[in-house]
Design an enzyme around this catalytic site. Structure first.
Site, PDB file in Angstrom:
ATOM      1  N   HIS A 165      19.061  47.817 -72.636  1.00 59.89           N
ATOM      2  CA  HIS A 165      20.031  47.208 -71.712  1.00 59.89           C
ATOM      3  C   HIS A 165      19.900  47.906 -70.368  1.00 59.89           C
ATOM      4  CE1 HIS A 165      23.559  45.597 -69.937  1.00 59.89           C
ATOM      5  NE2 HIS A 165      24.296  46.687 -70.053  1.00 59.89           N
TER       6      HIS A 165
ATOM      7  N   HIS B  20      20.851  47.381 -65.846  1.00 54.50           N
ATOM      8  CA  HIS B  20      21.491  46.588 -64.791  1.00 54.50           C
ATOM      9  C   HIS B  20      20.485  46.446 -63.647  1.00 54.50           C
ATOM     10  CE1 HIS B  20      25.998  47.131 -65.998  1.00 54.50           C
ATOM     11  NE2 HIS B  20      25.229  46.943 -67.048  1.00 54.50           N
TER      12      HIS B  20
ATOM     13  N   ASP C  69       3.832  34.607 -69.893  1.00 50.60           N
ATOM     14  CA  ASP C  69       3.184  35.610 -70.749  1.00 50.60           C
ATOM     15  C   ASP C  69       4.195  36.238 -71.722  1.00 50.60           C
ATOM     16  OD1 ASP C  69       0.601  35.369 -69.820  1.00 50.60           O
ATOM     17  OD2 ASP C  69       0.825  36.928 -68.290  1.00 50.60           O
TER      18      ASP C  69
ATOM     19  N   HIS D  56      27.278  39.965 -66.252  1.00 50.95           N
ATOM     20  CA  HIS D  56      26.991  41.343 -66.643  1.00 50.95           C
ATOM     21  C   HIS D  56      25.550  41.704 -66.263  1.00 50.95           C
ATOM     22  CE1 HIS D  56      27.388  44.505 -70.138  1.00 50.95           C
ATOM     23  NE2 HIS D  56      26.851  45.022 -69.056  1.00 50.95           N
TER      24      HIS D  56
ATOM     25  N   TYR E  25      -5.290  37.432 -76.373  1.00 54.66           N
ATOM     26  CA  TYR E  25      -5.207  38.319 -75.203  1.00 54.66           C
ATOM     27  C   TYR E  25      -5.212  39.779 -75.670  1.00 54.66           C
ATOM     28  CZ  TYR E  25      -3.281  40.507 -71.021  1.00 54.66           C
ATOM     29  OH  TYR E  25      -3.080  41.298 -69.926  1.00 54.66           O
TER      30      TYR E  25
END
Ligand SMILES: [Zn+2]
Length: 231
Positions: free
Chosen positions: A94, A96, A119, A168, A226
């Site tokens: 997580h 910001h 991708d 958020h 790839y």
């Protein structure tokens, strides 16, 4: 105990400021050991510079601290909700990070405009619905995980390795904590590119489906070619 797991979570956490995804202490990463049903997560409010592998807190899938002297990240219930819902993922991140957070705050998914995005994702980076007042005043971090799971109901976690939580910021995941970091970097990068693309061409439409499929499928799924085999 859990030395390897703590090391994996620690490496993911310290990679976040290195990639420019973190301001102050906004952000956290975790890594799960499915065989032991526990995950390691950043302690709450500790500066990344001061962080040590042994500071990682070990939490079980019922939310109980199994090992560690510090309090786990306040976002721990969100990580736990995601680990319970997406059983193939090994890590959650997580942040910001600015551009992805700007899309989240605006309540807008990140449109899939080009091959960099394709991708990593088989479609837009989705955004959750806004949380209700009851969800916000209730067990907020658990409910944050619940709105993510709700939005992901029609999507596969492996085709969509992250999401924006409305008002958020982004949450990302992957088969390992290191891959979850890579997803978080990709989300910030494609958010930035999408923002600039929209300034250059406000009416821009999503990438053509054959180009999207070419890029997504050469990296993901049974026909992927790839990169280097086995790495
Ligand atoms: Zn946050």
């Amino acid at each position: 105990m859990f030395k390897e797991l703590k090391r994996e979570a620690y490496e993911a956490n310290v990679a976040l400021p290195r990639h420019g995804l973190i301001n102050l202490t906004f952000g956290n990463a975790s890594a799960i050991d499915r065989s032991k049903a526990v995950f390691a997560i950043k302690p709450s409010g500790v500066d990344y510079v001061a962080l040590k592998p042994d500071d990682m807190v070990i939490v079980d899938l019922e939310g109980r601290t199994v090992e560690g002297t510090l309090n786990p990240s306040s976002d721990t219930p969100t990580h736990r909700r995601l680990f319970l819902a997406f059983t193939a993922i090994g890590g959650v991140v997580h942040t910001h990070s600015s551009y992805a957070t700007a899309f989240a705050q605006a309540g807008r998914p990140i449109p899939i405009f080009g091959t960099t995005h394709a991708d990593y994702f088989s479609g837009e980076v989705p955004v959750t619905r806004k949380m209700t007042p009851e969800e916000v005043v209730g067990p907020y971090e658990w409910e944050t995980g619940a709105v993510i799971v709700e939005r992901m109901r029609s999507l596969k976690a492996e085709d969509c390795p992250g999401i924006l939580v409305n008002r958020h910021a982004p949450f990302a995941w992957g088969p390992t904590a290191a891959k979850a970091v890579e997803s978080a970097v990709a989300i910030e990068c494609i958010a930035h590119m999408a923002f600039v693309s929209l300034q250059l061409a406000p009416g821009l439409t999503p990438i053509e489906s054959e180009l999207l499929n070419k890029h997504f499928k050469r990296k993901h799924g049974p026909g992927a070619y790839y990169g280097q085999a086995g790495r």
